[in-house]
Design a protein around this motif. Sequence first.
Motif, PDB file in Angstrom:
ATOM      1  N   ASN A  67       0.826  -1.207   0.000  1.00  0.00           N
ATOM      2  CA  ASN A  67       0.000   0.000   0.000  1.00  0.00           C
ATOM      3  C   ASN A  67       0.861   1.258   0.000  1.00  0.00           C
ATOM      4  O   ASN A  67       0.556   2.232  -0.697  1.00  0.00           O
ATOM      5  CB  ASN A  67      -0.949  -0.009   1.205  1.00  0.00           C
ATOM      6  CG  ASN A  67      -2.029   1.029   1.081  1.00  0.00           C
ATOM      7  OD1 ASN A  67      -2.592   1.220   0.015  1.00  0.00           O
ATOM      8  ND2 ASN A  67      -2.325   1.702   2.174  1.00  0.00           N
ATOM      9  N   ARG A  68       1.953   1.237   0.763  1.00  0.00           N
ATOM     10  CA  ARG A  68       2.876   2.377   0.776  1.00  0.00           C
ATOM     11  C   ARG A  68       3.458   2.608  -0.620  1.00  0.00           C
ATOM     12  O   ARG A  68       3.590   3.748  -1.071  1.00  0.00           O
ATOM     13  CB  ARG A  68       3.992   2.114   1.798  1.00  0.00           C
ATOM     14  CG  ARG A  68       4.339   3.283   2.631  1.00  0.00           C
ATOM     15  CD  ARG A  68       5.360   3.086   3.728  1.00  0.00           C
ATOM     16  NE  ARG A  68       5.966   1.781   3.899  1.00  0.00           N
ATOM     17  CZ  ARG A  68       5.596   0.875   4.800  1.00  0.00           C
ATOM     18  NH1 ARG A  68       4.600   1.119   5.625  1.00  0.00           N
ATOM     19  NH2 ARG A  68       6.221  -0.274   4.898  1.00  0.00           N
ATOM     20  N   SER A  69       3.794   1.520  -1.310  1.00  0.00           N
ATOM     21  CA  SER A  69       4.306   1.658  -2.682  1.00  0.00           C
ATOM     22  C   SER A  69       3.259   2.252  -3.606  1.00  0.00           C
ATOM     23  O   SER A  69       3.579   3.074  -4.469  1.00  0.00           O
ATOM     24  CB  SER A  69       4.749   0.297  -3.226  1.00  0.00           C
ATOM     25  OG  SER A  69       5.867  -0.175  -2.541  1.00  0.00           O
ATOM     26  N   LEU A  70       2.022   1.828  -3.436  1.00  0.00           N
ATOM     27  CA  LEU A  70       0.947   2.383  -4.266  1.00  0.00           C
ATOM     28  C   LEU A  70       0.752   3.870  -3.987  1.00  0.00           C
ATOM     29  O   LEU A  70       0.510   4.650  -4.903  1.00  0.00           O
ATOM     30  CB  LEU A  70      -0.370   1.644  -4.008  1.00  0.00           C
ATOM     31  CG  LEU A  70      -0.510   0.273  -4.649  1.00  0.00           C
ATOM     32  CD1 LEU A  70      -1.723  -0.446  -4.077  1.00  0.00           C
ATOM     33  CD2 LEU A  70      -0.614   0.380  -6.160  1.00  0.00           C
ATOM     34  N   GLN A  71       0.861   4.259  -2.728  1.00  0.00           N
ATOM     35  CA  GLN A  71       0.621   5.651  -2.348  1.00  0.00           C
ATOM     36  C   GLN A  71       1.804   6.575  -2.645  1.00  0.00           C
ATOM     37  O   GLN A  71       1.614   7.701  -3.098  1.00  0.00           O
ATOM     38  CB  GLN A  71       0.288   5.737  -0.849  1.00  0.00           C
ATOM     39  CG  GLN A  71      -0.950   4.961  -0.445  1.00  0.00           C
ATOM     40  CD  GLN A  71      -2.196   5.439  -1.156  1.00  0.00           C
ATOM     41  OE1 GLN A  71      -2.445   6.630  -1.267  1.00  0.00           O
ATOM     42  NE2 GLN A  71      -2.990   4.496  -1.644  1.00  0.00           N
ATOM     43  N   TYR A  72       3.012   6.079  -2.390  1.00  0.00           N
ATOM     44  CA  TYR A  72       4.184   6.959  -2.435  1.00  0.00           C
ATOM     45  C   TYR A  72       5.281   6.486  -3.374  1.00  0.00           C
ATOM     46  O   TYR A  72       6.354   7.068  -3.393  1.00  0.00           O
ATOM     47  CB  TYR A  72       4.770   7.106  -1.014  1.00  0.00           C
ATOM     48  CG  TYR A  72       3.766   7.570  -0.013  1.00  0.00           C
ATOM     49  CD1 TYR A  72       3.286   8.882  -0.026  1.00  0.00           C
ATOM     50  CD2 TYR A  72       3.268   6.694   0.949  1.00  0.00           C
ATOM     51  CE1 TYR A  72       2.343   9.307   0.895  1.00  0.00           C
ATOM     52  CE2 TYR A  72       2.324   7.120   1.880  1.00  0.00           C
ATOM     53  CZ  TYR A  72       1.867   8.425   1.847  1.00  0.00           C
ATOM     54  OH  TYR A  72       0.934   8.846   2.750  1.00  0.00           O
ATOM     55  N   GLY A  73       5.017   5.438  -4.138  1.00  0.00           N
ATOM     56  CA  GLY A  73       6.040   4.866  -5.006  1.00  0.00           C
ATOM     57  C   GLY A  73       6.143   5.566  -6.348  1.00  0.00           C
ATOM     58  O   GLY A  73       5.758   6.733  -6.505  1.00  0.00           O
TER      59      GLY A  73
ATOM     60  N   ASP B 265       4.620   4.721  -9.200  1.00  0.00           N
ATOM     61  CA  ASP B 265       3.452   4.443 -10.054  1.00  0.00           C
ATOM     62  C   ASP B 265       3.658   3.251 -10.981  1.00  0.00           C
ATOM     63  O   ASP B 265       2.959   3.103 -11.980  1.00  0.00           O
ATOM     64  CB  ASP B 265       3.036   5.676 -10.860  1.00  0.00           C
ATOM     65  CG  ASP B 265       2.598   6.832  -9.977  1.00  0.00           C
ATOM     66  OD1 ASP B 265       1.998   6.570  -8.916  1.00  0.00           O
ATOM     67  OD2 ASP B 265       2.868   7.994 -10.337  1.00  0.00           O
ATOM     68  N   GLY B 266       4.601   2.391 -10.649  1.00  0.00           N
ATOM     69  CA  GLY B 266       4.858   1.213 -11.478  1.00  0.00           C
ATOM     70  C   GLY B 266       3.671   0.268 -11.540  1.00  0.00           C
ATOM     71  O   GLY B 266       3.320  -0.229 -12.615  1.00  0.00           O
ATOM     72  N   TYR B 267       3.037   0.028 -10.387  1.00  0.00           N
ATOM     73  CA  TYR B 267       1.862  -0.844 -10.384  1.00  0.00           C
ATOM     74  C   TYR B 267       0.764  -0.256 -11.267  1.00  0.00           C
ATOM     75  O   TYR B 267       0.164  -0.959 -12.079  1.00  0.00           O
ATOM     76  CB  TYR B 267       1.310  -1.008  -8.960  1.00  0.00           C
ATOM     77  CG  TYR B 267       2.089  -1.906  -8.048  1.00  0.00           C
ATOM     78  CD1 TYR B 267       2.289  -3.256  -8.334  1.00  0.00           C
ATOM     79  CD2 TYR B 267       2.595  -1.421  -6.841  1.00  0.00           C
ATOM     80  CE1 TYR B 267       2.978  -4.086  -7.466  1.00  0.00           C
ATOM     81  CE2 TYR B 267       3.277  -2.250  -5.961  1.00  0.00           C
ATOM     82  CZ  TYR B 267       3.464  -3.581  -6.278  1.00  0.00           C
ATOM     83  OH  TYR B 267       4.138  -4.396  -5.414  1.00  0.00           O
ATOM     84  N   ASP B 268       0.483   1.032 -11.096  1.00  0.00           N
ATOM     85  CA  ASP B 268      -0.592   1.666 -11.853  1.00  0.00           C
ATOM     86  C   ASP B 268      -0.354   1.587 -13.355  1.00  0.00           C
ATOM     87  O   ASP B 268      -1.287   1.362 -14.131  1.00  0.00           O
ATOM     88  CB  ASP B 268      -0.768   3.127 -11.429  1.00  0.00           C
ATOM     89  CG  ASP B 268      -1.302   3.263 -10.012  1.00  0.00           C
ATOM     90  OD1 ASP B 268      -2.006   2.341  -9.543  1.00  0.00           O
ATOM     91  OD2 ASP B 268      -1.004   4.282  -9.368  1.00  0.00           O
TER      92      ASP B 268
END
Length: 101
Positions: free
Chosen positions: A76-82, A84-87
């Motif tokens: 979740n931290r990666s999704l919020q502050y990463g 944007d690779g997942y997106d």
Amino acid sequence: MNNKLEDKNLDFLFKAVLALETREECYDFFEDLCTVQELKALSQRIVVAKMLSEKCVYTDIVNETGASTATISRVNRSLQYGCDGYDKIFGRIKEDEDEQL
């Protein structure tokens, strides 16, 4: 990309991944590259990220994936502050699925 990670070994790994052309090649390559546990951990994280991006709650994610709440929080931290690779990947997968319809 995080400059702290950038090096020639990662560059070579990413070049190798980008050279894969089929799902079968991915299975063969990643089976050679990773242990079963490493592959399960990676695949679990991407499913967790997908479920989080779809606004699923932690309890549903734990029940479906078996991921710990610590893993879910990290993803979740990666999704919020990463970066944007997942997106980016989820958007491309959705585009591919829409084209196939």
